[in-house]
Design a protein around this motif. Structure first.
Motif, PDB file in Angstrom:
ATOM      1  N   GLY A 221       0.817  -1.202   0.000  1.00 21.19           N
ATOM      2  CA  GLY A 221       0.000   0.000   0.000  1.00 21.19           C
ATOM      3  C   GLY A 221       0.853   1.256   0.000  1.00 21.19           C
ATOM      4  N   ASP A 222       0.188   2.406  -0.069  1.00 27.25           N
ATOM      5  CA  ASP A 222       0.913   3.677  -0.052  1.00 27.25           C
ATOM      6  C   ASP A 222       1.590   3.920   1.295  1.00 27.25           C
ATOM      7  N   LEU A 223       1.038   3.328   2.346  1.00 30.13           N
ATOM      8  CA  LEU A 223       1.673   3.330   3.659  1.00 30.13           C
ATOM      9  C   LEU A 223       1.980   1.881   4.012  1.00 30.13           C
ATOM     10  N   THR A 224       3.238   1.613   4.348  1.00 33.88           N
ATOM     11  CA  THR A 224       3.666   0.257   4.686  1.00 33.88           C
ATOM     12  C   THR A 224       4.272   0.271   6.080  1.00 33.88           C
ATOM     13  N   LEU A 225       3.733  -0.550   6.970  1.00 35.06           N
ATOM     14  CA  LEU A 225       4.164  -0.603   8.360  1.00 35.06           C
ATOM     15  C   LEU A 225       4.920  -1.904   8.616  1.00 35.06           C
ATOM     16  N   PHE A 226       6.102  -1.790   9.189  1.00 37.54           N
ATOM     17  CA  PHE A 226       6.899  -2.962   9.567  1.00 37.54           C
ATOM     18  C   PHE A 226       6.815  -3.142  11.076  1.00 37.54           C
ATOM     19  N   GLY A 227       6.312  -4.307  11.512  1.00 34.26           N
ATOM     20  CA  GLY A 227       6.260  -4.595  12.942  1.00 34.26           C
ATOM     21  C   GLY A 227       7.578  -5.163  13.420  1.00 34.26           C
ATOM     22  N   TYR A 228       8.638  -4.438  13.196  1.00 30.27           N
ATOM     23  CA  TYR A 228       9.997  -4.936  13.424  1.00 30.27           C
ATOM     24  C   TYR A 228      10.816  -3.819  14.055  1.00 30.27           C
ATOM     25  N   PRO A 229      11.718  -4.149  14.993  1.00 28.89           N
ATOM     26  CA  PRO A 229      12.518  -3.087  15.622  1.00 28.89           C
ATOM     27  C   PRO A 229      13.481  -2.469  14.612  1.00 28.89           C
ATOM     28  N   PRO A 230      13.457  -1.161  14.430  1.00 27.34           N
ATOM     29  CA  PRO A 230      14.382  -0.545  13.471  1.00 27.34           C
ATOM     30  C   PRO A 230      15.842  -0.778  13.819  1.00 27.34           C
ATOM     31  N   ALA A 231      16.151  -0.976  15.103  1.00 24.75           N
ATOM     32  CA  ALA A 231      17.539  -1.204  15.496  1.00 24.75           C
ATOM     33  C   ALA A 231      18.076  -2.530  14.982  1.00 24.75           C
ATOM     34  N   LEU A 232      17.200  -3.467  14.639  1.00 20.98           N
ATOM     35  CA  LEU A 232      17.634  -4.755  14.090  1.00 20.98           C
ATOM     36  C   LEU A 232      17.790  -4.718  12.577  1.00 20.98           C
ATOM     37  N   HIS A 233      17.165  -3.736  11.940  1.00 23.99           N
ATOM     38  CA  HIS A 233      17.137  -3.704  10.481  1.00 23.99           C
ATOM     39  C   HIS A 233      18.525  -3.402   9.925  1.00 23.99           C
ATOM     40  N   ASP A 234      18.939  -4.177   8.938  1.00 22.50           N
ATOM     41  CA  ASP A 234      20.246  -3.993   8.315  1.00 22.50           C
ATOM     42  C   ASP A 234      20.289  -2.609   7.649  1.00 22.50           C
ATOM     43  N   PRO A 235      21.210  -1.739   8.064  1.00 22.44           N
ATOM     44  CA  PRO A 235      21.266  -0.382   7.482  1.00 22.44           C
ATOM     45  C   PRO A 235      21.432  -0.383   5.964  1.00 22.44           C
ATOM     46  N   LYS A 236      22.012  -1.442   5.410  1.00 18.21           N
ATOM     47  CA  LYS A 236      22.237  -1.489   3.961  1.00 18.21           C
ATOM     48  C   LYS A 236      20.930  -1.554   3.180  1.00 18.21           C
ATOM     49  N   ARG A 237      19.832  -1.927   3.844  1.00 15.83           N
ATOM     50  CA  ARG A 237      18.546  -2.018   3.158  1.00 15.83           C
ATOM     51  C   ARG A 237      17.776  -0.689   3.168  1.00 15.83           C
ATOM     52  N   GLU A 238      18.182   0.231   4.019  1.00 19.85           N
ATOM     53  CA  GLU A 238      17.394   1.438   4.241  1.00 19.85           C
ATOM     54  C   GLU A 238      17.114   2.202   2.947  1.00 19.85           C
ATOM     55  N   ALA A 239      18.164   2.430   2.165  1.00 20.52           N
ATOM     56  CA  ALA A 239      17.995   3.243   0.954  1.00 20.52           C
ATOM     57  C   ALA A 239      17.182   2.529  -0.112  1.00 20.52           C
ATOM     58  N   LEU A 240      17.010   1.229   0.018  1.00 19.43           N
ATOM     59  CA  LEU A 240      16.297   0.442  -0.994  1.00 19.43           C
ATOM     60  C   LEU A 240      14.803   0.340  -0.715  1.00 19.43           C
ATOM     61  N   LEU A 241      14.378   0.756   0.475  1.00 17.80           N
ATOM     62  CA  LEU A 241      12.973   0.628   0.828  1.00 17.80           C
ATOM     63  C   LEU A 241      12.111   1.556  -0.023  1.00 17.80           C
ATOM     64  N   PRO A 242      10.916   1.097  -0.410  1.00 13.79           N
ATOM     65  CA  PRO A 242      10.027   1.975  -1.179  1.00 13.79           C
ATOM     66  C   PRO A 242       9.511   3.127  -0.329  1.00 13.79           C
ATOM     67  N   ALA A 243       8.974   4.137  -0.987  1.00 10.06           N
ATOM     68  CA  ALA A 243       8.430   5.286  -0.273  1.00 10.06           C
ATOM     69  C   ALA A 243       7.244   4.855   0.589  1.00 10.06           C
ATOM     70  N   GLY A 244       7.041   5.590   1.675  1.00  7.11           N
ATOM     71  CA  GLY A 244       5.886   5.321   2.532  1.00  7.11           C
ATOM     72  C   GLY A 244       6.090   4.214   3.534  1.00  7.11           C
ATOM     73  N   CYS A 245       7.337   3.782   3.742  1.00  6.53           N
ATOM     74  CA  CYS A 245       7.608   2.713   4.714  1.00  6.53           C
ATOM     75  C   CYS A 245       7.879   3.313   6.096  1.00  6.53           C
ATOM     76  N   ARG A 246       7.401   2.610   7.111  1.00  2.74           N
ATOM     77  CA  ARG A 246       7.636   3.072   8.484  1.00  2.74           C
ATOM     78  C   ARG A 246       7.814   1.875   9.406  1.00  2.74           C
ATOM     79  N   PHE A 247       8.890   1.891  10.186  1.00  3.62           N
ATOM     80  CA  PHE A 247       9.117   0.853  11.193  1.00  3.62           C
ATOM     81  C   PHE A 247       8.405   1.295  12.474  1.00  3.62           C
ATOM     82  N   VAL A 248       7.405   0.517  12.873  1.00  2.00           N
ATOM     83  CA  VAL A 248       6.661   0.887  14.075  1.00  2.00           C
ATOM     84  C   VAL A 248       7.159   0.130  15.295  1.00  2.00           C
ATOM     85  N   GLY A 249       7.940  -0.929  15.081  1.00  3.66           N
ATOM     86  CA  GLY A 249       8.430  -1.734  16.191  1.00  3.66           C
ATOM     87  C   GLY A 249       7.447  -2.825  16.576  1.00  3.66           C
TER      88      GLY A 249
END
Length: 451
Positions: A221-249
């Motif tokens: 969707g235009d807004l995408t929510l990840f139920g995942y801790p941002p501190a665990l997310h591999d920083p190398k993936r950050e720039a590749l994420l589509p627009a409208g993504c948000r890590f909510v934890g």
């Protein structure tokens, strides 16, 4: 506002969605959950309205017994359990071969059901589980904006050269050979192509004018929510994420410790919580090895045996808590260590409680989650099929002796629940203040399309 939440009939998927639903209800919104009949009672007990929307062949209301499923799904579960004993690549190959049936279940029937629900409710927002591809087909087919919730590891929404079903990273103890990893990725790419063919054929029958998709697993969707801790997310993936993504934890439910456990939880020895989740609790051999390793150590244990008969653990000390199901969130709040299959819900609940982890991943995205925990120092991974009592004891002793305060917490103490962050994002709020609502939510809603 009326929020419509679409969930497969699996407790592990419904659980975090229900916490978001509760957060929306607490803000005065009307919430309707559309899922399979197996979860109707739980949805109603949680205080939400229910509508029938079947998004898969099977169901799981808490402990998924093969005998509770239809014959084909029962055979599938038995073969799945056998595959987990062969190792990660065999398991993921088996799951890949089942993907067309598991995740894209009768999408045209789902589209008709969803169109009727939408016509009745005229929801202001629709939140759907990313893995429910039948729901994605239906939403695209009736041209309805939606919000996506990614329930597991962020790579379930692939980016770059990732392919759904193949871990972007492996924990050291389970890393396959380059040849086996390449074989798995090739199979997953092939299955993704087959799923895309089925997805597009169904989409064309639902709405011939709908745009075809290249990879259904990258749809969101235009807004995408990840139920995942941002501190665990591999920083190398950050720039590749589509627009409208948000890590909510982690979207963790509130749970008080039942009175029957209060007198049994206290004590001066560390408490170790053990669970392999709803499906994988069938691996009684692993649970028995864990119990054997725990016996004789200066710890107490709380073990959720699930599908494994408790007697299969052998003799257990009188002060252990052993039962098919346990109040996991509440007990983790008192634990020093969790031994887990690395399912995203269990990991999120442990991280929120500030609990160290030993992971024994067996399937799906658990290998990627275990790799993130290992990379960030939040957990240790062992091979569940080659579990040695001495190695496990060493890890338990090292981690259980650590104080809870000493844990480097990827989810800071006192951080807002992921469910409340998600609800604010859906409602277009930041820190409780209104902002521009995301596309697909309330004010930006496009007209409903008839089917």
């Amino acid at each position: 506002m009326t929020a419509l939440i679409l969930s497969p009939a699996y407790a592990s998927h419904y659980g975090p969605l229900s916490t978001i639903a509760s957060a929306l209800t607490g803000r005065g919104e009307r919430v309707v959950v559309a899922t399979g009949p197996a979860l109707r009672g739980r949805v109603c007990r949680d205080g939400f309205e229910w509508r029938e929307l079947v998004l898969g062949r099977g169901s799981n209301t808490g402990v998924s017994r093969p005998a509770d499923q239809d014959p084909e799904e029962s055979r599938h579960l038995e073969r799945f359990f056998a595959a987990t004993a062969l190792g990660p690549v065999a398991t993921l190959e088996f799951q890949a071969e089942r993907r067309r049936d598991d995740l894209l279940w009768q999408p045209e029937v789902a589209a008709k059901q969803l169109a009727a629900i939408v016509s009745e409710l005229r929801p202001d927002t629709v939140l759907t589980d990313h893995i429910a591809l039948s729901a994605t087909v239906a939403l695209r087919g009736i041209d309805l904006p939606f919000v996506t919730y990614v329930p597991g590891h962020p790579s379930q929404l692939p980016v770059g050269d990732e392919v759904y079903g193949a871990p972007p990273a492996w924990p050291r103890a389970l890393a396959p050979s380059a040849e086996a990893d390449g074989r798995l990725r090739a199979l997953c790419r092939s299955i993704t192509g087959a799923v895309a063919k089925d997805f597009n054929e169904s989409l064309g029958r639902i709405n011939p004018s709908a745009a075809q998709v290249e990879d259904p697993f990258r749809e969101h969707g235009d807004l995408t929510l990840f139920g995942y801790p941002p501190a665990l997310h591999d920083p190398k993936r950050e720039a590749l994420l589509p627009a409208g993504c948000r890590f909510v934890g982690p979207c963790v439910r509130d749970e008080a410790l039942p009175a029957e456990f209060c007198d049994r939880i206290g004590g001066d020895r560390p408490l170790v919580y053990v669970s392999l989740g709803t499906f994988l609790s069938a691996r009684g051999d692993i649970l028995a090895t864990v119990a054997e390793a725990l016996r004789g150590l200066p710890v107490r244990a709380a073990i959720a045996t699930g599908l494994t008969p408790p007697e299969q653990l052998g003799r257990v000390p009188d002060d252990w808590i052993v039962a098919p199901t346990l109040p996991q969130v509440a007990i983790l709040g008192c634990a020093s260590l969790a031994i887990t299959h690395a399912g995203n819900n269990s990991v999120g609940e442990a991280l929120r409680a500030g609990v160290s982890m030993i992971t024994l991943p067996l399937s799906t995205d658990q290998f990627a989650i275990a790799a993130d925990l290992e990379r960030t120092g939040a957990g240790r991974c062992l091979d569940p099929n080659r579990l040695e009592r001495s190695t496990l004891r060493e890890s338990i002793s090292a981690l259980a002796d650590a104080t809870r305060a000493a844990v480097d917490r990827p989810v800071p103490a006192g951080a807002p629940s992921g469910a409340h962050v998600a609800a604010d994002a859906i409602l277009g709020l930041v820190g409780g203040e209104p902002t521009e609502r995301p596309c697909g939510v309330a004010a930006d809603r496009r007209p409903f399309a008839a089917t």
